[in-house]
Design a protein around this motif. Sequence first.
Motif, PDB file in Angstrom:
ATOM      1  N   SER A   2      34.706  39.039  40.799  1.00  0.00           N
ATOM      2  CA  SER A   2      36.079  39.205  40.351  1.00  0.00           C
ATOM      3  C   SER A   2      36.325  38.297  39.150  1.00  0.00           C
ATOM      4  CB  SER A   2      37.051  38.844  41.490  1.00  0.00           C
ATOM      5  OG  SER A   2      38.392  38.914  41.054  1.00  0.00           O
ATOM      6  N   PHE A   3      36.867  38.860  38.089  1.00  0.00           N
ATOM      7  CA  PHE A   3      37.146  38.101  36.855  1.00  0.00           C
ATOM      8  C   PHE A   3      35.922  37.308  36.388  1.00  0.00           C
ATOM      9  CE2 PHE A   3      41.354  38.613  38.863  1.00  0.00           C
ATOM     10  CZ  PHE A   3      42.045  39.209  37.816  1.00  0.00           C
ATOM     11  N   VAL A  62      43.195  32.145  35.772  1.00  0.00           N
ATOM     12  CA  VAL A  62      43.665  33.470  36.191  1.00  0.00           C
ATOM     13  C   VAL A  62      45.108  33.384  36.687  1.00  0.00           C
ATOM     14  CG1 VAL A  62      43.351  35.299  37.905  1.00  0.00           C
ATOM     15  CG2 VAL A  62      41.365  34.379  36.698  1.00  0.00           C
ATOM     16  N   THR A  73      35.851  45.013  31.191  1.00  0.00           N
ATOM     17  CA  THR A  73      35.070  44.514  32.329  1.00  0.00           C
ATOM     18  C   THR A  73      33.772  45.300  32.468  1.00  0.00           C
ATOM     19  OG1 THR A  73      37.056  43.814  33.512  1.00  0.00           O
ATOM     20  CG2 THR A  73      35.081  44.158  34.834  1.00  0.00           C
TER      21      THR A  73
END
Length: 576
Positions: free
Chosen positions: A61-62, A179, A310
């Motif tokens: 994630s991220f 984030v 992404t």
Amino acid sequence: MNATHPAPATAGAPDPAAARPWLASYPPQVPKTIDEARIGTLNDIFRDALANYPNRPAAESFGKRITYAELGQKADAVASWLQGQGLKKGDRVAIMLPNVMAYPAILFGILMAGGTVVNVNPLYTPRELTYQLKDSGARFLFVLENFGATVEESLPEISLDRVVLVTPGDLLGLKGAIVNLVSRHVKKAVKPFSLPQAVAFKAVLAEGGKGKPQSVAVSPDDVAFLQYTGGTTGVAKGATLLHRNVAANVLQLEAWMIPFFGERQDHVMVTALPLYHIFALTVCGLLMTKIGGCQLLIANPRDIPGFVKTLQKSRITLMSGLNTLYNALAHAPGIEKVDFSQLVFAVSGGMATQEAVAKKWKQVTGQPIVEGYGLSETSPVVCANRLDIEEFTGTIGYPLPSTDVSVRSADGAILPPGERGELCVKGPQVMAGYWQRPDETAKVMTSDGWFRTGDVAVMLPDGQIKIVDRMKDMILVSGFNVYPNEVEDVIAKHPGVMEAAVIGLPDEHSGEAVVAYVVRKDPSLGADELRQFCREHLTGYKVPRRIEFRESLPKTNVGKVLRRALKEEVERSQPR
């Protein structure tokens, strides 16, 4: 939908499942059945993953990854905290999260503690949230801070032991602070709220991490999920999914897919559909756990430019999505810079995939869209295309191993191949019933134990199934049945169209009229040109009487076009 039970097959008639014409079309390396004696619990699947793949990445994630060993530690902490708060086996715990890193840890923590997961759409209104929490009897709620205001508004109406506030940056280390900063102060995604009794997820991990959770004897017959759905009758209710139902579907998917995975052990599944949706939950979250794969978690798939960026930075081997998502990605700037060379397959479900979208996707990626079919009530997958297809088929493929299907008339008679009727399903993945709704359960289960899907289908001679439409969406024009999927598919083939939705509206001459709402790709496209295009591909009564152009169409959070909402909106705007 008619609440009466279809009659069982005539006594002495051959069992429709005995023929199972689809089995002859199975790939040779795919078993006809799964070993139902092997069906355990989802906890067993998770424990096996921790033992077999401790150092493999479980989720990303991220740009940050977490291993299975790390995921196991966090899940243990969640389980330990819940038990410390008084959670007993079978208690319901709600998760109101998009695809953030904390989701898998919370999910497995609840299951390992012996709880039942209640998945909640984070975009629910306070009214919808209140209904689901009251109906399920949830004692705890894990919610992203972005939706704290919704919870605050619901609190006077509900009874929760604890609310746990999760942030997008939880479990992301130092990157998580950035984030969260962006989410709160740049995107301003967190509305002001006051939940003074809420606990931060970090505090849950810190407290729960001080000790190990107590072992709980969870059996395959215990309830794993209450998966809320409108079902076939439109009333929101929880599909009661036992551990054995969902674990069976994971084994069925593994049997269907593993022969096509090749030798590689490092699969990365693009998980863009939210994990609170049954399709992503099973096909991405749980199947990847079973095989030791990594989920590439997309927190906001509606941000197509961000999604493409992404993908440009990632190595992906598997993908799941639905028609609108594939359509948006295939037309997005920058998609040509994504490396699809290692993509083994892209699967689609949740709604009908349109041929025009499938063609565009293959043109962009080199891979066809492999369509499947399922429902919340079936954990969810019932049918899927073979994974070695070269081109999009337009069908939902074949029933999975250990799955029986039949197509039935309104009076319950089993119809031969080629005739339209209601698709009915039998298999270990079919739910135990609707939560505390025996009346609703009776409406969808036949007297001989088959689940009525509410979908109109045709079985082809080789056992493939083609969905014609939802029963409730069918349009009746002067006595002729018009299926919106068919009309939408034709409209979508016009090069000037981005997407379309077709509904039936009352008409004094024909009973109902076909009306199309269209989002243009080419701003110069006119209604007359599009209607003429439809006339070339559709019988006269199927051609839209009216065509209206719009900037967008109403959709669910997973991108499924909401015909019902569109119809209600249009009907409200009509003069009375």
